[in-house]
Design an enzyme around this catalytic site. Structure first.
Site, PDB file in Angstrom:
ATOM      1  N   LYS A   1     -33.460  73.811  45.901  1.00 12.84           N
ATOM      2  CA  LYS A   1     -33.968  75.166  45.705  1.00 12.84           C
ATOM      3  C   LYS A   1     -32.892  76.185  46.059  1.00 12.84           C
ATOM      4  O   LYS A   1     -32.097  75.969  46.993  1.00 12.84           O
ATOM      5  CB  LYS A   1     -35.209  75.354  46.575  1.00 12.84           C
ATOM      6  CG  LYS A   1     -36.003  76.624  46.351  1.00 12.84           C
ATOM      7  CD  LYS A   1     -37.267  76.575  47.204  1.00 12.84           C
ATOM      8  CE  LYS A   1     -38.118  77.818  47.074  1.00 12.84           C
ATOM      9  NZ  LYS A   1     -39.349  77.727  47.909  1.00 12.84           N
TER      10      LYS A   1
ATOM     11  N   SER B   1     -43.520  78.799  45.669  1.00 13.43           N
ATOM     12  CA  SER B   1     -42.298  79.406  45.177  1.00 13.43           C
ATOM     13  C   SER B   1     -41.250  78.388  44.759  1.00 13.43           C
ATOM     14  O   SER B   1     -40.240  78.749  44.157  1.00 13.43           O
ATOM     15  CB  SER B   1     -41.706  80.312  46.263  1.00 13.43           C
ATOM     16  OG  SER B   1     -41.254  79.546  47.373  1.00 13.43           O
TER      17      SER B   1
ATOM     18  N   THR C   1     -43.572  77.784  53.094  1.00 17.99           N
ATOM     19  CA  THR C   1     -44.097  78.568  54.197  1.00 17.99           C
ATOM     20  C   THR C   1     -45.619  78.479  54.205  1.00 17.99           C
ATOM     21  O   THR C   1     -46.228  78.288  55.255  1.00 17.99           O
ATOM     22  CB  THR C   1     -43.645  80.034  54.086  1.00 17.99           C
ATOM     23  OG1 THR C   1     -42.212  80.076  53.977  1.00 17.99           O
ATOM     24  CG2 THR C   1     -44.078  80.849  55.289  1.00 17.99           C
ATOM     25  N   SER C   2     -46.204  78.588  53.018  1.00 15.84           N
ATOM     26  CA  SER C   2     -47.642  78.347  52.849  1.00 15.84           C
ATOM     27  C   SER C   2     -47.913  77.993  51.395  1.00 15.84           C
ATOM     28  O   SER C   2     -48.202  78.866  50.587  1.00 15.84           O
ATOM     29  CB  SER C   2     -48.459  79.571  53.266  1.00 15.84           C
ATOM     30  OG  SER C   2     -49.841  79.325  53.135  1.00 15.84           O
ATOM     31  N   GLY C   3     -47.762  76.731  51.052  1.00 16.17           N
ATOM     32  CA  GLY C   3     -48.136  76.245  49.733  1.00 16.17           C
ATOM     33  C   GLY C   3     -47.030  76.029  48.738  1.00 16.17           C
ATOM     34  O   GLY C   3     -47.280  75.572  47.625  1.00 16.17           O
ATOM     35  N   SER C   4     -45.793  76.340  49.086  1.00 19.03           N
ATOM     36  CA  SER C   4     -44.738  76.379  48.068  1.00 19.03           C
ATOM     37  C   SER C   4     -44.096  75.054  47.731  1.00 19.03           C
ATOM     38  O   SER C   4     -43.282  74.985  46.821  1.00 19.03           O
ATOM     39  CB  SER C   4     -43.653  77.378  48.466  1.00 19.03           C
ATOM     40  OG  SER C   4     -44.036  78.657  48.051  1.00 19.03           O
TER      41      SER C   4
END
Length: 566
Positions: free
Chosen positions: A106, A187, A208-211
């Site tokens: 990434k 993301s 961080t939350s769901g990426s």
């Protein structure tokens, strides 16, 4: 090799690490064949001259990248690295199972080479770092060829209230490959799309939350969101030191375990990793156990399946069928292992989670990344500088894509060294820990929790605990097409969805076992193919003339939208 074309070479859309290792060991192909045949690759946003190279994987990227925008740039040193690793193999030196295998990372994971690390923004174009990130260093030590950087939702989806998953100023709009104009989720959008159609063996994402979980789900992948502190964040562009983590996105559970094995471990540059309760991480590959469900107790926290989000009947039906699979495999299912009403209210309606992220970003962006840069052409030293650059540099697409998230962070008025931050963080730990995940595991004597992946990321993000997602199903042919913001497609025929296994901190080995046991019994990934699949295979490269010329051009502008995952 279970996935082969008629020539006997493994097909790259389904090739596993063990397939690649078998081919490399037998001499069927080399790492240079995976990274080979001369061409010019125009993958840099600055259009600077790069070393000529092409490869089986890069040729696949060239076929689809003008449509899917999954890859922002390629590593001009990849061919030389591949040749050196082939020479090591020929001399009897093999660094491990990932020796000579290409992986994409990434575009927020820094490398000290000719590639950029931008988080999808021109604000950091040309900035340089003092060394590789620890993750990049670990990959290189394992013999990985870092093939290039994958696109992402800009600033890991921590900028705008009205942007789209997969869009960045630097990389354009990433699209998924299972339906035209598919929302790739965010993301880690580029890593998800790239792995899903074999643009590299695997990819690294951050969450961080769901990426990791969300783009893995909609791109038909296995994704491992590790415990915060299992993998180093040193020289990874941060959102939150309390929630950021980096993990693999692959096509199989075993491949994800191999990649996790190579990047896990302690790092003095990231003190969160020093909390690991082991000197060396467990054997994650060995945790791939077909019998993992036998005798296990698996809980279902039904009240986390949020009715306000109108859970889809297709997903819920597949989830109920998955529960039956686990029961038949020997698991005891403990239903309605629900979090407390107070924790649920705080989780759904409180502001502690947002305040923690806002305060962390204000503090962590300058302290953990910007201050470490060895060059910083745009003189971006804090969030205020970044916001000003974004507002005044037209390619950043402001004001059409706002900076509402940053505005909120700046307006908060404190960083993560304040008493107000500590209070919010403790609230997060309470509702996700004793009143949430750890409380459920203890009170019901559970080995893991299970949820449809769409509802899995939130509490583990607050606690910093691990999750593994694995493919569960696909939307059927009669599905009504649902668009998200900016005309991306969120729901449509053939778009995948997943199931997630949740556990306490440092329980990755157990979760990998459950994910593997489920995957092997269902093999969901194989049941539907993407609508857009590259045609180049190893047989098209091995033994062919290496003088072919090709160009990969990444256009600057495309638009879309969807729900945010950081």
């Amino acid at each position: 090799m279970p996935y082969q074309d008629v020539s006997g070479y493994p097909k790259l859309i389904e090739v596993t690490l063990e397939d690649l290792d078998t081919g490399l060991e037998s001499g069927l192909f080399t790492s240079v064949d995976l990274v080979n045949v001369g061409a010019t690759s125009d993958c840099s946003r600055t259009r600077e001259e790069t070393d000529p190279f092409l490869q089986a994987y890069v040729s696949r990227i060239n076929e689809v990248n003008s449509t899917l925008r999954a890859v922002t740039e390629l590593n001009p040193d990849a061919l030389g690295i591949a040749a050196a690793l082939d020479a090591e193999r020929a001399s009897g030196t093999i660094r491990g199972p990932l020796h000579g295998v290409p992986i994409l990372i990434k575009n927020n994971i820094a490398t000290m080479d000719k590639m950029s690390n931008t988080a999808g923004s021109f604000a950091l174009l040309g900035a340089t770092v003092p060394s590789d990130s620890t993750l990049a260093s670990k990959l290189r030590a394992a013999g990985v060829i870092i093939l290039g950087k994958a696109n992402l939702s800009q600033w890991a989806n921590f900028r705008s209230s009205n942007s789209s998953n997969g869009w960045s100023a630097y990389g354009g709009q990433t699209l998924g490959a299972y339906y035209p104009q598919q929302d790739p989720s965010g993301s880690s959008s580029g890593p998800g799309v790239a792995s899903s159609i074999g643009l590299a063996f695997a990819s690294l994402g951050s969450e961080t939350s769901g990426s990791i979980l969300s783009p893995s789900e909609v791109n038909n992948l296995v994704g491992i969101k590790p415990t915060v502190g299992l993998t180093s964040r040193y020289l990874v562009i941060p959102i939150s030191e309390h929630q950021d983590t980096i993990g693999p996105m692959t096509r199989t559970v075993r491949d994800a375990a191999y990649v996790l094995q190579s990047i896990a471990g302690k790092d003095p540059e990231d003190n969160y990793t020093l909390a690991q309760p082991f000197d060396s991480p467990p054997d994650y590959v060995g945790a791939c156990n077909f019998s993992a469900f036998r005798g296990a107790r698996i809980g279902i926290p039904r009240n986390l399946i949020d009715p306000s989000e109108e859970p889809d009947s297709t997903v819920l039906s597949a989830f109920e069928a998955a529960i039956t699979v686990m029961q038949k495999a020997g698991a005891t299912i403990v239903d309605n292992t629900n979090i407390t009403a107070d924790a649920l209210d705080q989780y759904n309606n409180g502001n502690s989670s947002g305040n923690v992220l806002d305060a962390d970003f204000v503090s962590d962006l300058p302290n953990l990344y910007l201050s470490k840069l060895t060059s910083n052409p745009q003189n971006i030293n804090d969030l205020a500088d970044l916001s000003n650059f974004t507002h005044t540099f037209p390619p950043e697409d402001y004001p059409d894509r706002d900076t509402a998230v940053w505005d909120e962070s700046l307006d908060l008025g404190y960083g993560n060294d304040s008493p107000e931050f500590y209070e919010a963080y403790q609230t997060n730990l309470r509702i996700s820990g004793p009143e949430g995940i750890t409380g459920l595991l203890k009170n019901f004597s559970l080995d893991a929790l299970v949820l449809p992946t769409d509802f899995a990321p939130g509490l583990p993000a607050l606690l910093g605990s691990p999750v593994v997602t694995v493919p569960l199903g696909f939307y059927p042919a009669n599905t009504t097409v649902v668009h998200s913001k900016r005309n991306l497609v969120e729901t449509a025929p053939n778009i995948p969805f997943g199931i997630s296994f949740l556990g306490d901190k440092w329980s990755e080995a157990s979760l990998i076992g459950f994910a593997y046991a489920f995957e092997q019994r269902t093999m969901v990934r194989d049941k539907v193919q993407p609508y857009l699949v590259p045609s180049t295979e190893l047989v098209d490269v091995v033994g062919k003339d290496n003088s072919t010329n090709a160009t990969m051009s990444i256009s600057k502008r495309s638009y879309g939208g969807a729900r945010a995952r950081m």
